[in-house]
Design an enzyme around this catalytic site. Structure first.
Site, PDB file in Angstrom:
ATOM      1  N   GLU A  98       7.320  -1.210 -11.251  1.00  0.00           N
ATOM      2  CA  GLU A  98       7.666  -0.205 -10.284  1.00  0.00           C
ATOM      3  C   GLU A  98       8.292  -0.963  -8.925  1.00  0.00           C
ATOM      4  OE1 GLU A  98       4.071   1.538  -8.942  1.00  0.00           O
ATOM      5  OE2 GLU A  98       3.085  -0.659  -8.964  1.00  0.00           O
ATOM      6  N   LYS A 127      -4.997   2.628  -5.573  1.00  0.00           N
ATOM      7  CA  LYS A 127      -4.132   2.659  -4.270  1.00  0.00           C
ATOM      8  C   LYS A 127      -5.058   1.786  -3.019  1.00  0.00           C
ATOM      9  CE  LYS A 127      -0.757   5.364  -1.401  1.00  0.00           C
ATOM     10  NZ  LYS A 127       0.384   4.649  -2.172  1.00  0.00           N
ATOM     11  N   ARG A 162     -19.993 -11.004   6.796  1.00  0.00           N
ATOM     12  CA  ARG A 162     -19.288 -11.291   5.750  1.00  0.00           C
ATOM     13  C   ARG A 162     -19.813 -11.824   4.461  1.00  0.00           C
ATOM     14  NH1 ARG A 162     -15.581 -15.000   3.674  1.00  0.00           N
ATOM     15  NH2 ARG A 162     -13.408 -14.075   3.377  1.00  0.00           N
ATOM     16  N   ARG A 221      -6.294  11.707  -5.328  1.00  0.00           N
ATOM     17  CA  ARG A 221      -6.128  10.397  -5.799  1.00  0.00           C
ATOM     18  C   ARG A 221      -6.953   9.428  -4.807  1.00  0.00           C
ATOM     19  NH1 ARG A 221      -0.072   8.121  -5.860  1.00  0.00           N
ATOM     20  NH2 ARG A 221      -0.349   8.049  -3.658  1.00  0.00           N
ATOM     21  N   TYR A 264      -6.197   3.852   0.510  1.00  0.00           N
ATOM     22  CA  TYR A 264      -5.511   4.596   1.547  1.00  0.00           C
ATOM     23  C   TYR A 264      -4.385   5.731   0.858  1.00  0.00           C
ATOM     24  CZ  TYR A 264      -1.344   2.141   0.298  1.00  0.00           C
ATOM     25  OH  TYR A 264       0.004   1.698  -0.370  1.00  0.00           O
ATOM     26  N   LEU A 279       1.331   2.487  -9.944  1.00  0.00           N
ATOM     27  CA  LEU A 279       0.589   3.806  -9.282  1.00  0.00           C
ATOM     28  C   LEU A 279       1.213   4.838  -9.860  1.00  0.00           C
ATOM     29  CD1 LEU A 279      -1.514   4.295  -7.296  1.00  0.00           C
ATOM     30  CD2 LEU A 279       0.456   4.512  -5.485  1.00  0.00           C
ATOM     31  N   HIS A 311     -18.916 -11.725  -0.196  1.00  0.00           N
ATOM     32  CA  HIS A 311     -17.845 -11.104  -0.834  1.00  0.00           C
ATOM     33  C   HIS A 311     -18.544  -9.922  -1.977  1.00  0.00           C
ATOM     34  CE1 HIS A 311     -15.482 -14.915  -0.162  1.00  0.00           C
ATOM     35  NE2 HIS A 311     -14.643 -14.340  -0.831  1.00  0.00           N
TER      36      HIS A 311
END
Length: 283
Positions: A178, A146, A99, A51, A32, A202, A101
């Protein structure tokens, strides 16, 4: 009526349909970005979109649109929602599949969603500063991505809020990394110190703008990890993010940093940052 970007279409909010087996919902399997809007213009849009694609590449996620097409769709979304000052949130998940993994085989089409929100700049806090607290960094070791996996960040932020703090300053052992949703910097003797951009943090877009500001005002930057004790001994301390901009931190764990007010170097950085905003509204 609020408009949402859903894949390559801009539709009404109530018409968006996300599958219950979307991998973003079940695994946090996606990436995101949050991009600032000033006076109807997207700030550092190119850097954010770059990014987004870098994060997607790191998790082997294909975004089925070129960067130019995505830029165009985002600007159209802003215009339709008539947003002047605020932000865009956009995410891309690996898509909807039964579903399991491992990645879907064969691959399914990824799902992109984006929306806009009106928000005000934190002008008062940019002047007075905010409080922060130390929180152990318990996240995974690929913080350079991210990703949608933000539970560690959420828990850290909630701990800060429960202590009446604006932000959590994360640390691995004694070393500052951070914030829960920001980058962290200490200022000592006119030098800016911050953790190097590796897998533990990040590399924030605002962080990169701050580096450019430092060069403009003649402020040396040292990308070097520092400790909790060194953080408390800084002359000034700041955090940065898309929404917080260049935010002074005036106390950590109730210990005053420097004079306990916004410092002179922080103010210089804020002024340099202000000049980069498409239309200056003053702080």
């Amino acid at each position: 009526m609020v408009k949402i970007l859903w894949n390559d279409r801009i539709i009404n909010e109530e018409d968006v349909k996300i599958g219950f087996e979307d991998r973003g919902y079940q695994f946090g399997d996606g990436v995101y970005e949050v991009i600032k809007i000033y006076n109807g213009d997207v700030f550092t849009a190119t850097e954010h979109i770059d990014r987004l694609y870098e994060s997607a590449d790191k998790i082997q996620l294909v975004i089925p649109y070129t960067k130019d097409v995505l830029h165009k769709m985002l600007y159209e979304l802003i215009e339709l929602n008539e947003v002047k000052n605020g932000q865009i949130y956009l995410q891309v998940t690996r898509g909807t599949s039964p579903r399991q993994h491992n990645f879907p085989t064969p691959a399914v089409e990824s799902v992109l969603t984006a929306y806009t929100k009106e928000t005000n700049r934190p002008l008062s806090q940019l002047q007075t500063g905010v409080k922060a607290c130390f929180v152990e960094d318990m996240r995974w070791l690929r913080c350079d991505i991210k990703s949608l996996n933000l539970l560690g960040n959420v828990l850290a932020k909630q701990e800060a809020v429960s202590k009446d703090c604006f932000e959590a300053i994360l640390h691995r052992g004694e070393v500052i990394t951070e914030g829960s949703s920001s980058n962290m910097y200490g200022i000592k003797n006119g030098v800016l110190y911050t953790h190097p951009a590796n897998n533990l943090i990040l590399n924030g877009i605002t962080r990169r703008v701050i580096f450019a500001c430092c060069e403009e005002i003649g402020m040396p930057v040292v990308e070097e990890a520092f400790t909790k004790q060194q953080a408390l001994e800084m002359d000034e301390f700041i955090m940065s993010s898309t929404s917080a901009e260049v935010m002074p931190i005036v106390s950590i764990d109730d210990q005053m940093i420097g004079s306990g007010t916004r410092g002179q170097w922080t103010e210089k950085l804020q002024q340099a940052f202000e000049k980069k905003i498409p239309v200056s509204v003053g702080i």
